[in-house]
Design a protein around this motif. Structure first.
Motif, PDB file in Angstrom:
ATOM      1  N   ILE A 270      -0.893 -10.717  -5.141  1.00  0.00           N
ATOM      2  CA  ILE A 270      -1.861 -11.813  -5.124  1.00  0.00           C
ATOM      3  C   ILE A 270      -2.704 -11.773  -3.859  1.00  0.00           C
ATOM      4  CG2 ILE A 270      -0.498 -13.639  -4.002  1.00  0.00           C
ATOM      5  CD1 ILE A 270      -2.564 -14.011  -7.234  1.00  0.00           C
ATOM      6  N   THR A 271      -2.107 -11.334  -2.741  1.00  0.00           N
ATOM      7  CA  THR A 271      -2.867 -11.229  -1.503  1.00  0.00           C
ATOM      8  C   THR A 271      -3.921 -10.134  -1.600  1.00  0.00           C
ATOM      9  OG1 THR A 271      -0.996 -12.038  -0.204  1.00  0.00           O
ATOM     10  CG2 THR A 271      -2.687 -10.835   0.991  1.00  0.00           C
ATOM     11  N   GLY A 272      -3.560  -9.028  -2.227  1.00  0.00           N
ATOM     12  CA  GLY A 272      -4.549  -7.976  -2.452  1.00  0.00           C
ATOM     13  C   GLY A 272      -5.705  -8.459  -3.303  1.00  0.00           C
ATOM     14  N   HIS A 273      -5.404  -9.264  -4.311  1.00  0.00           N
ATOM     15  CA  HIS A 273      -6.442  -9.801  -5.189  1.00  0.00           C
ATOM     16  C   HIS A 273      -7.335 -10.784  -4.437  1.00  0.00           C
ATOM     17  CE1 HIS A 273      -8.341 -10.572  -8.968  1.00  0.00           C
ATOM     18  NE2 HIS A 273      -7.967 -11.832  -9.020  1.00  0.00           N
ATOM     19  N   ILE A 274      -6.749 -11.595  -3.570  1.00  0.00           N
ATOM     20  CA  ILE A 274      -7.528 -12.520  -2.739  1.00  0.00           C
ATOM     21  C   ILE A 274      -8.461 -11.742  -1.819  1.00  0.00           C
ATOM     22  CG2 ILE A 274      -7.356 -14.186  -0.840  1.00  0.00           C
ATOM     23  CD1 ILE A 274      -4.730 -15.160  -2.113  1.00  0.00           C
ATOM     24  N   TRP A 275      -7.944 -10.698  -1.204  1.00  0.00           N
ATOM     25  CA  TRP A 275      -8.713  -9.889  -0.252  1.00  0.00           C
ATOM     26  C   TRP A 275      -9.925  -9.256  -0.925  1.00  0.00           C
ATOM     27  CZ3 TRP A 275      -6.188  -5.160   2.688  1.00  0.00           C
ATOM     28  CH2 TRP A 275      -6.946  -4.873   3.829  1.00  0.00           C
ATOM     29  N   ARG A 276      -9.706  -8.626  -2.077  1.00  0.00           N
ATOM     30  CA  ARG A 276     -10.806  -7.981  -2.807  1.00  0.00           C
ATOM     31  C   ARG A 276     -11.852  -9.015  -3.229  1.00  0.00           C
ATOM     32  NH1 ARG A 276      -9.217  -5.710  -7.877  1.00  0.00           N
ATOM     33  NH2 ARG A 276     -10.534  -3.869  -7.674  1.00  0.00           N
TER      34      ARG A 276
END
Length: 465
Positions: A270-276
């Motif tokens: 989920i953090t990767g998705h937020i970052w992108r």
């Protein structure tokens, strides 16, 4: 709360430990003197049964008496920070006490709807105000506000110094306080030994410390104050268990096999998705460097490890970095892999190397964020083009019963000025879903939601403070 609501202060007390406690200075972990140098806001809402409402002072008396008892074991919270200069502090255990405020409001709990702080402005009423322009030694480390609603409901808000206690210590304290309020003994006594962590030789792979050279906006090389003071807004995003499972599957199938044969975690996904999504929403160029602050609890990562009951701030922020173009063009698994790589480098050598590094710094203020005291040349690192994502996914934040039943809602307070700050916590429904509390510049929030929801039909809650 509606604009017609009124708030009345009924009492302001200093609650001290019920029995004599150890007096003296506790050293603070060097890592705890970096990052947020302010208080963490948490709030609980309750609807006590009639037997608790017969006496108008019963709830307040129960909370104050049990707080006085619990402070005998958690006595650091009754102390004060002593400013040693240049961003360094000691924790003086002097039993000066915890501030306890009683207030009443003409509002009812139903006026708050779903209790979402992004669709109410209750953060301005139900939380105590802290004046960070005062000397640090004058500020209580814990401030509690009990607010009684017209309908008989109550809220209990807490502001707890982030220097002194991280999320694990905060939830440990709150659960034990509730235990004592119910007339039961403590389950887990806090571990207060601070001598276990010493410095060490710097790691060979750490040259300049990571926070020394944070990415800045290429389109605005001086990172001007005018751009940074753009109005911010907050939103809460709800991610269902099904949506989350789809994201994890995408992350794990779209990139190289994760290390240790472990699939990417909920946090890494989920953090990767937020970052992108943030890179896309902010309109970053492909060559724009960006970093994301990943919060890691190092209690179990040092040798010997610290017990879970170790009371203090044992969190460090490690950076995952990338070019925005790589994040936006490559699959989700790439972003998750960058976060995994950052987390896995936190080991005993890394933690002790950081301790040694910070000990050698003449001035620590450049590593600190005092969000209410920001100047043109001192702003939190997670502002555009960067982010920070804090996780409460593994913390026991729900089911806190002081004697009148479990909460009907628990949530964090929002900081309006912390652009780029986000918090992930599990849903209170215990159904595998989660909530993301997100703060961005207003001009980027709608685009962030659009990119975040793409292909997933995410549900979300809108609103501002």
């Amino acid at each position: 709360m509606s604009s017609s609501s009124s708030m009345t202060l009924k009492g302001d007390y200093m609650v001290r430990p019920k029995e004599p406690t150890w007096h003296g200075c506790l050293p603070l972990f060097e890592w705890s003197l970096t990052g947020m140098i302010s208080h963490t806001p948490i709030i609980y809402f309750y609807h006590p049964p009639p037997n608790w409402l017969i006496s108008p002072t019963k709830i307040a008396t129960t909370l104050k008496d049990s707080l006085s008892k619990i402070l005998v074991q958690f006595y650091p919270l009754a102390g004060r920070l002593q400013n040693k200069g240049n961003g360094r502090f000691d924790l003086e255990c002097n039993a000066m006490g915890v501030q306890f405020i009683e207030a009443e409001t003409s509002s009812t709990l139903s006026d708050l709807g779903d209790f979402s702080p992004s669709s109410n402005n209750y953060c301005h009423y139900l939380f105590p105000h802290i004046d960070y322009t005062l000397p640090m030694q004058e500020l209580p480390l814990l401030i509690v506000q009990l607010t009684k609603f017209k309908c008989g409901g109550i809220s209990i808000s807490l502001l707890i110094s982030h220097i002194v206690a991280d999320g694990q210590s905060v939830t440990h304290f709150i659960s034990e306080w509730a235990q004592v309020a119910r007339g039961e003994p403590l389950k887990r006594i806090p571990y207060l030994d601070r001598n276990i962590l010493r410095g060490g030789e710097p790691c060979s792979n750490i040259n300049d410390w990571e926070f020394e050279q944070l990415p800045r906006l290429l389109k605005n090389l001086d990172n001007s104050f005018e751009e940074r003071k753009e109005k911010t807004t907050n939103a809460i995003i709800k991610v269902s268990k099904n949506q989350l499972e789809k994201l994890r599957k995408t992350a794990n199938e779209s990139w190289n096999k994760p290390s240790n044969d472990r699939g990417y975690s909920i946090y890494e996904t989920i953090t990767g998705h937020i970052w992108r999504s943030a890179c896309k929403a902010r309109g970053h160029e492909n060559n724009q460097p960006t970093a994301i602050g990943v919060c890691v609890d190092w209690r179990s990562r040092v040798k010997p490890s610290l017990p879970k009951e170790s009371f203090g701030n044992a969190i460090l922020d490690v950076l995952a970095t990338s070019l925005a173009g790589d994040l936006m063009s490559k699959p989700l698994g790439y972003a998750s892999s960058r976060i995994r790589e950052a987390i896995e480098k936190v080991n005993d050598e890394y933690v002790r190397s950081g301790v040694e590094y910070f000990k050698k710094q003449y001035d620590l203020t450049k590593f600190q964020d005092i969000h209410c005291i920001q100047s043109d040349d001192h702003m939190p690192f997670y502002r555009n083009p960067n982010l920070i994502v804090v996780s409460w996914l593994k913390l026991p934040i729900y089911g806190i019963d002081f004697g009148w039943g479990k909460e009907i809602y628990m949530g964090p307070g929002f900081h309006e000025e912390l652009e780029g700050d986000s918090l992930i916590l599990p849903s209170s429904h215990d159904d595998g879903s989660l909530l993301i509390f997100m703060c961005l510049q207003e001009v980027h929030m709608d685009a962030f939601k659009r990119h975040f929801y793409e292909g997933a039909e995410f549900e979300f809650l809108k609103g501002r403070l």
